[in-house]
Design a protein around this motif. Structure first.
Motif, PDB file in Angstrom:
ATOM      1  N   PRO A 128       1.337   3.414   5.582  1.00 57.07           N
ATOM      2  CA  PRO A 128       0.917   2.868   4.277  1.00 57.07           C
ATOM      3  C   PRO A 128       1.596   3.657   3.157  1.00 57.07           C
ATOM      4  CG  PRO A 128      -0.794   4.282   5.165  1.00 57.07           C
ATOM      5  CD  PRO A 128       0.272   4.178   6.235  1.00 57.07           C
ATOM      6  N   VAL A 146       1.053  -1.699   3.600  1.00 53.62           N
ATOM      7  CA  VAL A 146      -0.192  -1.557   2.846  1.00 53.62           C
ATOM      8  C   VAL A 146       0.096  -0.641   1.652  1.00 53.62           C
ATOM      9  CG1 VAL A 146      -2.555  -0.675   2.898  1.00 53.62           C
ATOM     10  CG2 VAL A 146      -1.612  -1.843   4.913  1.00 53.62           C
ATOM     11  N   ARG A 162       5.062  -3.962  -3.510  1.00 55.70           N
ATOM     12  CA  ARG A 162       4.709  -5.132  -2.684  1.00 55.70           C
ATOM     13  C   ARG A 162       5.834  -6.167  -2.670  1.00 55.70           C
ATOM     14  NH1 ARG A 162      -0.831  -4.241  -4.677  1.00 55.70           N
ATOM     15  NH2 ARG A 162      -2.034  -3.542  -2.879  1.00 55.70           N
ATOM     16  N   ARG A 217       3.584   9.113   0.337  1.00 58.89           N
ATOM     17  CA  ARG A 217       3.189   9.050  -1.072  1.00 58.89           C
ATOM     18  C   ARG A 217       4.434   8.953  -1.941  1.00 58.89           C
ATOM     19  NH1 ARG A 217      -2.203  10.313  -2.106  1.00 58.89           N
ATOM     20  NH2 ARG A 217      -3.265  11.094  -0.286  1.00 58.89           N
ATOM     21  N   HIS A 274       1.075   5.106  -0.729  1.00 63.10           N
ATOM     22  CA  HIS A 274       0.134   5.365  -1.823  1.00 63.10           C
ATOM     23  C   HIS A 274       0.920   5.843  -3.033  1.00 63.10           C
ATOM     24  CE1 HIS A 274      -3.557   6.175  -3.879  1.00 63.10           C
ATOM     25  NE2 HIS A 274      -3.220   7.437  -4.083  1.00 63.10           N
ATOM     26  N   GLY A 328      -3.082   5.190  -7.399  1.00 58.46           N
ATOM     27  CA  GLY A 328      -4.122   6.000  -8.007  1.00 58.46           C
ATOM     28  C   GLY A 328      -3.628   6.683  -9.263  1.00 58.46           C
ATOM     29  N   GLU A 386       2.881  -0.696  -8.357  1.00 57.43           N
ATOM     30  CA  GLU A 386       2.223  -1.248  -7.168  1.00 57.43           C
ATOM     31  C   GLU A 386       2.756  -2.643  -6.870  1.00 57.43           C
ATOM     32  OE1 GLU A 386      -2.337  -1.756  -5.453  1.00 57.43           O
ATOM     33  OE2 GLU A 386      -1.998  -1.059  -7.502  1.00 57.43           O
ATOM     34  N   SER A 424      -1.341   1.109  -2.014  1.00 55.32           N
ATOM     35  CA  SER A 424      -2.451   1.449  -2.895  1.00 55.32           C
ATOM     36  C   SER A 424      -1.914   2.326  -4.015  1.00 55.32           C
ATOM     37  CB  SER A 424      -3.563   2.181  -2.130  1.00 55.32           C
ATOM     38  OG  SER A 424      -3.063   3.384  -1.559  1.00 55.32           O
TER      39      SER A 424
END
Length: 199
Positions: A29, A78, A71, A2, A31, A82, A67, A80
């Protein structure tokens, strides 16, 4: 993994980039979390109702840019994101329980430039797992990593993470422990009275 997506500051951007690299190195991933504190609880009763919507929109924009940045840094992970409305400390601590590690910038836009650590970093002080505070220039040498440990608590997890992070980067590891002398102990070394002889 995270990462705090931050407030759009340079330090937040570095944290996003570092988190993306770390996720790619470990095959995890990423986040991104942006915490919007419930400021309306202490705001003036005369605050325009549209202010909440404007702030939420601005924060969502920061989150979307973070985000996109992640990328761009590493297209092979991956990603994501929030948006959470909560106090920073509880929000980060609760999410750290489900994360491999947390990555934060050392300061945001607020506060003083001389501060070593901002409110977000301090808010993650009681995280359930490793917390990485990203400092320095974006292209700074990664020849050394630093881990701070608490000798009273079990430092095995922090040391294990730090040695592993230094190893996969080919960096040297510096282990630091600091403490503050209790005032009652330091008093014993100071004179109780100050005598200034006359001329």
């Amino acid at each position: 993994m995270r990462s705090s997506s931050g407030d759009g500051s340079t330090d937040a951007g570095r944290a996003v980039a570092w988190g993306a690299d770390e996720a790619a190195l470990r095959g995890l991933p990423l986040h991104l979390v942006h915490v919007l504190e419930p400021w309306h609880e202490t705001a003036s009763l005369f605050t325009p109702p549209e202010a909440t919507a404007a702030i939420t929109k601005a924060v969502s924009g920061c989150s979307a840019r973070a985000e996109e940045m992640a990328r761009e840094c590493r297209a092979d992970i991956v990603v994501s994101a929030g948006l959470v409305t909560d106090r920073i400390g509880p929000a980060l601590r609760e999410r750290s329980e489900r994360a491999f590690a947390m990555v934060l910038g050392h300061r945001g836009r607020g506060g003083f430039a001389s501060m070593l650590l901002g409110s977000v970093g301090l808010g993650a002080a009681h995280a359930a797992g490793p917390v990485v505070i990203v400092r320095g220039e974006e292209r700074a040498s990664r020849s050394e990593a630093v881990v701070g440990i608490d000798l009273v608590k079990n430092a095995d997890e922090a040391l294990r993470y730090a040695f592993d992070a230094a190893s996969i980067r080919g960096a040297r590891l510096r282990v630091v422990h600091a403490w503050q002398m209790v005032e009652s102990l330091t008093r014993g070394y100071l004179p109780r009275t100050l005598w200034l002889p006359g001329r």
